[in-house]
Design a protein around this motif. Structure first.
Motif, PDB file in Angstrom:
ATOM      1  N   VAL A 174      42.865  -8.942  29.949  1.00  9.52           N
ATOM      2  CA  VAL A 174      43.384  -9.766  28.857  1.00  9.52           C
ATOM      3  C   VAL A 174      44.012  -8.808  27.847  1.00  9.52           C
ATOM      4  CG1 VAL A 174      42.861 -11.389  27.007  1.00  9.52           C
ATOM      5  CG2 VAL A 174      41.668 -11.566  29.185  1.00  9.52           C
ATOM      6  N   ALA A 175      45.301  -8.948  27.627  1.00 12.55           N
ATOM      7  CA  ALA A 175      46.026  -8.035  26.736  1.00 12.55           C
ATOM      8  C   ALA A 175      46.952  -8.827  25.831  1.00 12.55           C
ATOM      9  CB  ALA A 175      46.819  -7.011  27.550  1.00 12.55           C
ATOM     10  N   GLY A 176      47.570  -8.127  24.892  1.00 10.88           N
ATOM     11  CA  GLY A 176      48.497  -8.766  23.967  1.00 10.88           C
ATOM     12  C   GLY A 176      49.871  -8.153  24.057  1.00 10.88           C
ATOM     13  N   ALA A 177      50.900  -8.955  23.742  1.00 15.13           N
ATOM     14  CA  ALA A 177      52.278  -8.473  23.786  1.00 15.13           C
ATOM     15  C   ALA A 177      53.155  -9.399  22.959  1.00 15.13           C
ATOM     16  CB  ALA A 177      52.789  -8.415  25.219  1.00 15.13           C
ATOM     17  N   VAL A 178      54.325  -8.906  22.611  1.00 17.41           N
ATOM     18  CA  VAL A 178      55.365  -9.731  21.994  1.00 17.41           C
ATOM     19  C   VAL A 178      56.151 -10.389  23.117  1.00 17.41           C
ATOM     20  CG1 VAL A 178      57.408  -9.749  20.533  1.00 17.41           C
ATOM     21  CG2 VAL A 178      55.522  -8.186  20.021  1.00 17.41           C
ATOM     22  N   THR A 179      56.233 -11.700  23.102  1.00 18.33           N
ATOM     23  CA  THR A 179      56.972 -12.413  24.139  1.00 18.33           C
ATOM     24  C   THR A 179      58.110 -13.211  23.510  1.00 18.33           C
ATOM     25  OG1 THR A 179      55.494 -14.348  24.029  1.00 18.33           O
ATOM     26  CG2 THR A 179      54.926 -12.599  25.596  1.00 18.33           C
ATOM     27  N   THR A 181      51.501 -12.971  21.607  1.00 15.48           N
ATOM     28  CA  THR A 181      50.859 -13.603  22.748  1.00 15.48           C
ATOM     29  C   THR A 181      49.695 -12.790  23.286  1.00 15.48           C
ATOM     30  OG1 THR A 181      52.952 -14.639  23.392  1.00 15.48           O
ATOM     31  CG2 THR A 181      51.267 -14.474  25.094  1.00 15.48           C
ATOM     32  N   SER A 182      48.650 -13.491  23.704  1.00 16.98           N
ATOM     33  CA  SER A 182      47.569 -12.919  24.488  1.00 16.98           C
ATOM     34  C   SER A 182      47.656 -13.526  25.883  1.00 16.98           C
ATOM     35  CB  SER A 182      46.213 -13.246  23.853  1.00 16.98           C
ATOM     36  OG  SER A 182      45.157 -12.697  24.617  1.00 16.98           O
ATOM     37  N   PHE A 183      47.540 -12.689  26.911  1.00 18.14           N
ATOM     38  CA  PHE A 183      47.751 -13.197  28.268  1.00 18.14           C
ATOM     39  C   PHE A 183      46.730 -12.615  29.232  1.00 18.14           C
ATOM     40  CE2 PHE A 183      50.245  -9.342  27.846  1.00 18.14           C
ATOM     41  CZ  PHE A 183      50.001  -8.647  29.030  1.00 18.14           C
ATOM     42  N   VAL A 184      46.543 -13.317  30.338  1.00  9.18           N
ATOM     43  CA  VAL A 184      45.663 -12.877  31.412  1.00  9.18           C
ATOM     44  C   VAL A 184      46.524 -12.320  32.539  1.00  9.18           C
ATOM     45  CG1 VAL A 184      43.946 -13.585  33.131  1.00  9.18           C
ATOM     46  CG2 VAL A 184      43.936 -14.625  30.834  1.00  9.18           C
ATOM     47  N   TRP A 185      46.192 -11.106  32.986  1.00  9.46           N
ATOM     48  CA  TRP A 185      46.923 -10.452  34.073  1.00  9.46           C
ATOM     49  C   TRP A 185      45.920 -10.031  35.147  1.00  9.46           C
ATOM     50  CZ3 TRP A 185      52.223  -9.721  34.330  1.00  9.46           C
ATOM     51  CH2 TRP A 185      52.703  -8.905  35.358  1.00  9.46           C
ATOM     52  N   TRP A 209      50.838 -12.458  35.991  1.00  5.86           N
ATOM     53  CA  TRP A 209      50.603 -13.330  34.824  1.00  5.86           C
ATOM     54  C   TRP A 209      49.922 -14.626  35.266  1.00  5.86           C
ATOM     55  CZ3 TRP A 209      52.728 -12.484  29.723  1.00  5.86           C
ATOM     56  CH2 TRP A 209      52.615 -13.561  28.851  1.00  5.86           C
ATOM     57  N   GLN A 210      48.806 -14.983  34.588  1.00  9.55           N
ATOM     58  CA  GLN A 210      48.060 -16.181  34.984  1.00  9.55           C
ATOM     59  C   GLN A 210      47.994 -17.241  33.882  1.00  9.55           C
ATOM     60  OE1 GLN A 210      46.950 -16.731  38.111  1.00  9.55           O
ATOM     61  NE2 GLN A 210      48.048 -14.819  38.535  1.00  9.55           N
ATOM     62  N   ALA A 211      47.734 -16.845  32.665  1.00 15.52           N
ATOM     63  CA  ALA A 211      47.602 -17.805  31.566  1.00 15.52           C
ATOM     64  C   ALA A 211      47.876 -17.075  30.268  1.00 15.52           C
ATOM     65  CB  ALA A 211      46.209 -18.419  31.543  1.00 15.52           C
ATOM     66  N   SER A 212      48.164 -17.839  29.205  1.00 18.36           N
ATOM     67  CA  SER A 212      48.478 -17.188  27.933  1.00 18.36           C
ATOM     68  C   SER A 212      48.195 -18.107  26.759  1.00 18.36           C
ATOM     69  CB  SER A 212      49.942 -16.737  27.895  1.00 18.36           C
ATOM     70  OG  SER A 212      50.814 -17.855  27.949  1.00 18.36           O
ATOM     71  N   TYR A 213      48.039 -17.487  25.637  1.00 11.83           N
ATOM     72  CA  TYR A 213      47.886 -18.185  24.360  1.00 11.83           C
ATOM     73  C   TYR A 213      48.802 -17.520  23.345  1.00 11.83           C
ATOM     74  CZ  TYR A 213      45.968 -18.785  19.647  1.00 11.83           C
ATOM     75  OH  TYR A 213      45.834 -19.004  18.296  1.00 11.83           O
ATOM     76  N   ASP A 214      49.596 -18.316  22.646  1.00 17.99           N
ATOM     77  CA  ASP A 214      50.487 -17.812  21.609  1.00 17.99           C
ATOM     78  C   ASP A 214      49.834 -18.037  20.243  1.00 17.99           C
ATOM     79  OD1 ASP A 214      52.471 -17.271  23.545  1.00 17.99           O
ATOM     80  OD2 ASP A 214      53.144 -19.359  23.484  1.00 17.99           O
ATOM     81  N   LYS A 215      49.804 -16.998  19.457  1.00 15.83           N
ATOM     82  CA  LYS A 215      49.111 -17.046  18.171  1.00 15.83           C
ATOM     83  C   LYS A 215      49.559 -18.235  17.332  1.00 15.83           C
ATOM     84  CE  LYS A 215      48.008 -14.019  14.236  1.00 15.83           C
ATOM     85  NZ  LYS A 215      48.246 -12.695  13.634  1.00 15.83           N
TER      86      LYS A 215
END
Length: 500
Positions: free
Chosen positions: A292-297, A307-311, A316-322
């Motif tokens: 689970v990591a974070g990045a600018v998308t 964004t926080s995403f599952v890899w 890429w599997q799932a994500s949450y945008d702040k």
């Protein structure tokens, strides 16, 4: 009984109250000073007319907020620091006016000793809580820092957050202090009886048991603090932060179920950047666990998200945008206006993040993980959403690199600690630079790493399964308290007497 103090006494009390309140937050974090701080502020406001109460409240608010958020000027200078501090001080003054009027208007309506000792403090505490709720909601989503309840992460009332939430805890603390203040001023009661009643109140609150938090099983999480150049002004080259995270990840750790990196640790969207995708693949394959990591998308229409995403091994599997980007930090509201007022400062913020709409609970490693990205942790609604969404553990990802050497990261950590207690969930607070800790559902630290050190921690984190009263009803409790205090104040206002 509740006569206003002369300015010669009220002003020093306001200053002392503000200073003691600031000292109750990290650092030094002397939580017990919140009690005399509230007492001083109530005594200073008691019985004052609206205009004088406003000035006293503004003074106390400034004395508190200026040092408490001095980190806000770490890189951008004094303008944003003092602007935010004075805005919050003005809201503090608004609450002080309401409390002063409560002592002027409500006290004559409840002439009995019992009403003034037990009933009037409830109105005062409700108004204080309402002010905290309002300042945490307005403007631009508010700034829910500096609440009384947040100062109590190490205090004896901490466990009450599971019942009534952080704002409810503010009410409890202020109520206890207000009752003691009333007992000190009310007439016709012997000193032993005053002491006995104050002791009975405190004993009754302390007798409330901790919420029976239920946990079922654990998940082994490797939390990685890369200590890379993640600050806005660190002049890092693309890939520097990513490489620091990869280097700090212990790929030889055994039995890891999940790896967690901080906010924006992967830097950019790995679906668009093959170099980043390759680095993430290498970590996932070496550790043998999803990340689970974070990045600018960025969307196809150019909308930016934090964004926080599952890899995992399949990408890429799932994500949450702040959902709670920081105004004037991650976006500029009303940019057309503020660009005219402070063009040099606003010009530093070249990109605006858009609030996300996805749920903040992600499936990963066979569990459901609630995700908080940095200042999401101060949002009461997002906290409740985690528990209601079935989160078994909370991953609080943050990037404090812009505030290194200040108290911001310690204050945010204590907010995270209160959220763990409030939700009955373990919480992994993982930062790019610190303070990174794993906190259990009772608010105790079960693992930590030194700040400003490139390292990781592998922790067996308990999985929460119970639902606390706070996650079910704390929002309703806050609404009832805030509106109830305001309605009682208005109902007791001397409208008819003024007309006559």
């Amino acid at each position: 009984m509740f006569a206003a103090l002369p300015l010669g006494q009220a002003v020093p009390l306001s200053v002392i109250g503000g200073l003691l309140f600031a000292l109750s937050f990290p650092s030094p974090g002397w939580w017990f000073l919140a009690y005399p701080a509230v007492a001083c502020l109530l005594l200073a406001a008691m019985g004052q007319r609206a205009r004088r109460a406003a000035w006293l409240g503004l003074l106390a608010g400034a004395v508190f907020w200026v040092p408490a958020i001095s980190w806000a000027g770490r890189y951008l200078g004094p303008v944003p620091w003092f602007a935010l501090a004075l805005l919050e001080a003005a809201l503090f003054a608004l609450g002080t006016v309401a409390i002063a009027l409560a002592y002027r208007w409500v006290a004559p309506v409840v002439p009995s000793t019992a009403g003034r000792v037990w009933g009037l403090p409830a109105v005062v505490s409700a108004l204080w809580t309402g002010r905290e709720w309002f300042s945490g909601s307005w403007p631009y989503g508010g700034f829910a820092w500096g609440r009384v309840g947040l100062s109590q992460s190490e205090g004896p009332f901490t466990h009450l957050a599971a019942y009534v939430g952080v704002l409810g805890l503010s009410f409890v603390v202020v109520y206890c202090v207000a009752v003691v203040v009333s007992l000190g001023l009310v007439g016709g009661v012997r000193l032993p009886m005053r002491i006995a009643m104050a002791g009975l109140l405190v004993a009754a609150v302390l007798a409330v048991p901790g919420w029976p938090t239920a946990v079922h099983g654990t998940v082994r999480i490797e939390s990685v603090q890369g200590n890379g150049p993640a600050g806005y002004f660190d002049r890092a080259q693309p890939g520097d932060v990513l490489r620091s995270q990869v280097a700090a990840t212990d790929v030889d750790a055994r039995g890891v179920d999940l790896v967690v990196w901080p906010e924006a640790a992967a830097e950019y969207d790995p679906r668009r950047e093959q170099v980043i995708a390759g680095a993430l693949d290498a970590v996932v394959q070496s550790v043998g666990a999803p990340l689970v990591a974070g990045a600018v998308t960025q969307t196809s229409t150019g909308v930016l998200h934090n964004t926080s995403f599952v890899w995992d091994a399949d990408g890429w599997q799932a994500s949450y945008d702040k959902k709670r980007p920081v105004p004037f930090g991650e976006y500029v509201p009303d940019r057309w206006l503020y660009s005219k007022l402070a063009p040099s400062l606003i010009g530093l913020l070249q990109r605006d993040y858009t609030p996300g709409t996805k749920p903040n609970v992600l499936p990963v490693a066979g569990i459901r993980a609630g995700v908080m990205i940095c200042f999401d942790v101060v949002d009461d609604g997002l906290t409740a959403d985690l528990a209601r969404g079935g989160a078994q553990v909370i991953l609080a990802q943050t990037n404090n690199a812009d505030f290194d050497g200040t108290d911001e990261n310690l204050q945010q950590l204590e907010i995270a600690r209160m959220r763990a207690v409030e939700t009955g969930r373990s919480l992994v607070n993982i930062s790019t630079v610190g303070a990174s800790q794993v906190i259990d559902p009772d608010g105790h630290t079960i693992d930590r790493v030194p700040a400003y050190t490139a390292t990781s921690m592998v922790t067996d984190v308990p999985l929460g399964t119970s639902t606390t009263p706070a996650t079910v009803a704390s929002g309703d409790v806050t609404l009832v308290l805030s509106l109830g205090g305001l309605l009682v104040l208005l109902a007791c206002a001397p409208w008819r007497r003024r007309h006559r």
